[in-house]
Design a protein around this motif. Structure first.
Motif, PDB file in Angstrom:
ATOM      1  N   LEU A 381       0.848  -1.091   0.284  1.00 57.06           N
ATOM      2  CA  LEU A 381      -0.230  -0.159  -0.236  1.00 57.06           C
ATOM      3  C   LEU A 381       1.063   1.429   0.268  1.00 57.06           C
ATOM      4  O   LEU A 381       2.179   1.001   0.932  1.00 57.06           O
ATOM      5  N   PRO A 382       0.213   2.091  -0.613  1.00 57.62           N
ATOM      6  CA  PRO A 382       0.831   3.776  -1.104  1.00 57.62           C
ATOM      7  C   PRO A 382       1.473   4.124   0.384  1.00 57.62           C
ATOM      8  O   PRO A 382       0.475   4.003   1.247  1.00 57.62           O
ATOM      9  N   THR A 383       2.332   5.137   1.054  1.00 57.64           N
ATOM     10  CA  THR A 383       2.049   5.980   1.899  1.00 57.64           C
ATOM     11  C   THR A 383       0.723   7.555   1.701  1.00 57.64           C
ATOM     12  O   THR A 383       1.483   7.340   0.858  1.00 57.64           O
ATOM     13  N   TRP A 403      -6.778   3.504   1.202  1.00 53.81           N
ATOM     14  CA  TRP A 403      -5.999   2.907   2.411  1.00 53.81           C
ATOM     15  C   TRP A 403      -4.365   2.904   1.891  1.00 53.81           C
ATOM     16  O   TRP A 403      -4.409   2.779   0.782  1.00 53.81           O
ATOM     17  N   THR A 404      -4.091   3.633   2.688  1.00 52.61           N
ATOM     18  CA  THR A 404      -2.735   3.690   3.115  1.00 52.61           C
ATOM     19  C   THR A 404      -1.814   2.877   4.247  1.00 52.61           C
ATOM     20  O   THR A 404      -2.959   2.177   5.464  1.00 52.61           O
ATOM     21  N   VAL A 434      -4.900   5.725   7.725  1.00 57.07           N
ATOM     22  CA  VAL A 434      -5.270   7.129   7.239  1.00 57.07           C
ATOM     23  C   VAL A 434      -5.472   6.299   4.702  1.00 57.07           C
ATOM     24  O   VAL A 434      -4.966   5.995   4.676  1.00 57.07           O
ATOM     25  N   LEU A 435      -6.850   7.067   4.996  1.00 63.39           N
ATOM     26  CA  LEU A 435      -6.964   6.875   3.123  1.00 63.39           C
ATOM     27  C   LEU A 435      -7.626   8.333   2.797  1.00 63.39           C
ATOM     28  O   LEU A 435      -7.081   9.938   3.377  1.00 63.39           O
ATOM     29  N   ARG A 436      -6.857   8.220   1.330  1.00 61.93           N
ATOM     30  CA  ARG A 436      -6.448   9.261   0.802  1.00 61.93           C
ATOM     31  C   ARG A 436      -7.150   9.057  -0.385  1.00 61.93           C
ATOM     32  O   ARG A 436      -8.024   8.266  -0.736  1.00 61.93           O
TER      33      ARG A 436
END
Length: 472
Positions: A381-383, A403-404, A434-436
């Protein structure tokens, strides 16, 4: 899941009070920069014909079509055109909330299907309570509180304000009736518009304006929650009724996935200070990123189905320890809202149950499911910093929140505001991820690249998916 182009065909609007009782709101809409005369005419149609038709009469198909068109105009309003003044911002946000509630019956608005879900009636009351509590009580001496008991009923989590109805028991509030809650909304809206009308004459206007912006964005958050919550409510019904009777999406091919590369280096993330942001989006600060690549799009239903068919839910090697314990305890073998019947995968959406669309982004995944899929693909998953850097530039929210791997924690130098309003974000900076990126249910104009959404790892009832990342 929520295509604004298909949110018509509603044969029964039940707002139980509305703009026909708000002369001030009507004046604001009449003066709207985006064509207030037309909107005013439409409001009269929806209020007097569709919401409260004359006794013994039903709205004709043509009038229903006009009312549905108004519904779409409010729900999908272009914030750039409709929010040039504080009054327009406030009026547009308040109208959109009621438009989103309009397809629901009073019975729909009463149900709480799990502790995390709030009834629609509670959302309608709470978003009004926010303006009454933090603005009207403090800055409008002539304002008379609608009902002192509402401070207990509609307080969410503000300990400094007082006691409150326990969150898991919001569905027990059969009283006050919906008509009273809508009358409460009308009173708060009128009083707020009167206060906004004072504007520069009010000695506390700069502080009021900041709270007004916070209240509008708070209500936009609840607009998305209203949709995710009612979707969960309707899913519990054995007949799987639709929120919207719109035609289902046509199946589409999955866009070929590509990878976009980013060089290593020192970058800045966090809000710059121009325009609105929540306090958790700052301060702006430096972060060092290693070189990475980001997938060109979110993971699709069809791709996630391959994970399932490969035994993804039966192999612990893909899962975090807590994630494996969670899916074993809940006996999970597929995403929320997916079902397999008669050799066909189907998905419950706001349009009701439909055949699974393999080209659409996979939605309603928990953090555990998103992380397991990434491990299965031998990527990650990305940050949140990676997604923010990738999101800078033109564009709006995506189709699903992503999702991160970043824990929801304070940025360097973060300080919560003093007083009860300081409880908005800071006290939740523990044990959440955190979600973006925003979703198809995110209000127009609400999202920005620095936006930090956050939920607990098991949560899956939001419009949550994932995008993959890997080292470069």
């Amino acid at each position: 899941d929520l295509d604004p182009r298909g949110l018509g065909r509603h044969q029964n609007f039940c707002l139980h009070g509305g703009l026909q009782h708000r002369p001030r709101a009507q004046r604001q809409i009449r003066a709207h920069p985006a064509g207030g005369n037309f909107l005013q005419q439409m409001l009269q149609v929806i209020a007097h014909v569709t919401i409260s038709p004359p006794a013994g009469k039903k709205a004709s198909a043509g009038l229903r079509y006009i009312a549905e068109t108004l519904f779409l105009m409010i729900v999908t309003a272009d914030e750039a055109a409709l929010t040039q003044t504080p009054a327009n911002l406030f009026s547009t946000v308040r109208a959109r909330t009621e438009a989103l509630a309009a397809p629901l019956s009073p019975e729909d608005m009463m149900v709480q299907s799990m502790p995390d879900v709030s009834p629609t009636k509670w959302h309608l009351g709470h978003t009004s309570w926010f303006f009454e509590t933090f603005i009207l009580k403090n800055f409008s001496p002539a304002y008379k509180v609608f009902d002192e008991a509402y401070n207990y009923l509609f307080n969410s989590y503000y300990n400094a304000v007082g006691d409150r109805q326990p969150r898991p028991k919001r569905g027990m509030l059969t009283r006050p009736p919906l008509s009273d809650v809508m009358a409460y909304r009308a009173q708060v809206t009128e009083a707020m518009l009167d206060l906004i009308g004072l504007a520069e004459k009010h000695k506390d206007w700069p502080g009021i304006l900041k709270l007004l912006e916070l209240g509008c964005h708070h209500e936009q958050q609840h607009q998305e929650l209203l949709l995710t919550d009612i979707k969960h409510v309707l899913f519990q019904n054995p007949f799987k009724p639709a929120y919207s009777q719109a035609a289902p999406d046509k199946a589409k091919k999955t866009e070929k996935l590509s990878w976009r590369g980013f060089a290593e280096g020192l970058v800045e993330i966090g809000h710059l200070g121009d325009g609105f942001s929540f306090d958790c989006e700052g301060p702006r600060h430096k972060v060092y990123l290693n070189a990475f690549e980001l997938a060109s799009r979110p993971v699709s239903n069809g791709e996630y189905l391959e994970f399932i068919e490969d035994g993804g839910y039966a192999r612990p090697d893909h899962w975090l320890s807590d994630g494996w314990a969670h899916i074993c305890q809940k006996e999970l073998s597929r995403p929320l809202y997916w079902e397999r019947r008669d050799q066909e995968w189907r998905e419950f959406t706001l349009r009701g149950e439909q055949p699974l669309n393999p080209g659409a982004p996979v939605c309603h995944l928990s953090y555990y499911e998103a992380d397991a899929y990434a491990r299965w693909k031998e990527v990650r998953l990305p940050t949140e910093a990676e997604l923010e850097i990738a999101a800078n530039g033109p564009g709006g929210p995506g189709e699903v929140w992503q999702w991160t791997s970043s824990a929801y924690s304070p940025y360097p130098g973060f300080k919560a505001a003093k007083g009860a309003v300081g409880e908005y974000n800071g006290k939740f900076m523990c044990s959440q991820m955190v979600l973006r990126g925003g979703s198809g249910a995110t209000a127009e104009g609400h999202w920005r690249p620095t936006y930090r959404n956050f939920f607990y790892p098991p949560d899956a009832w939001q419009f949550t998916g994932l995008r993959l990342a890997r080292a470069r």
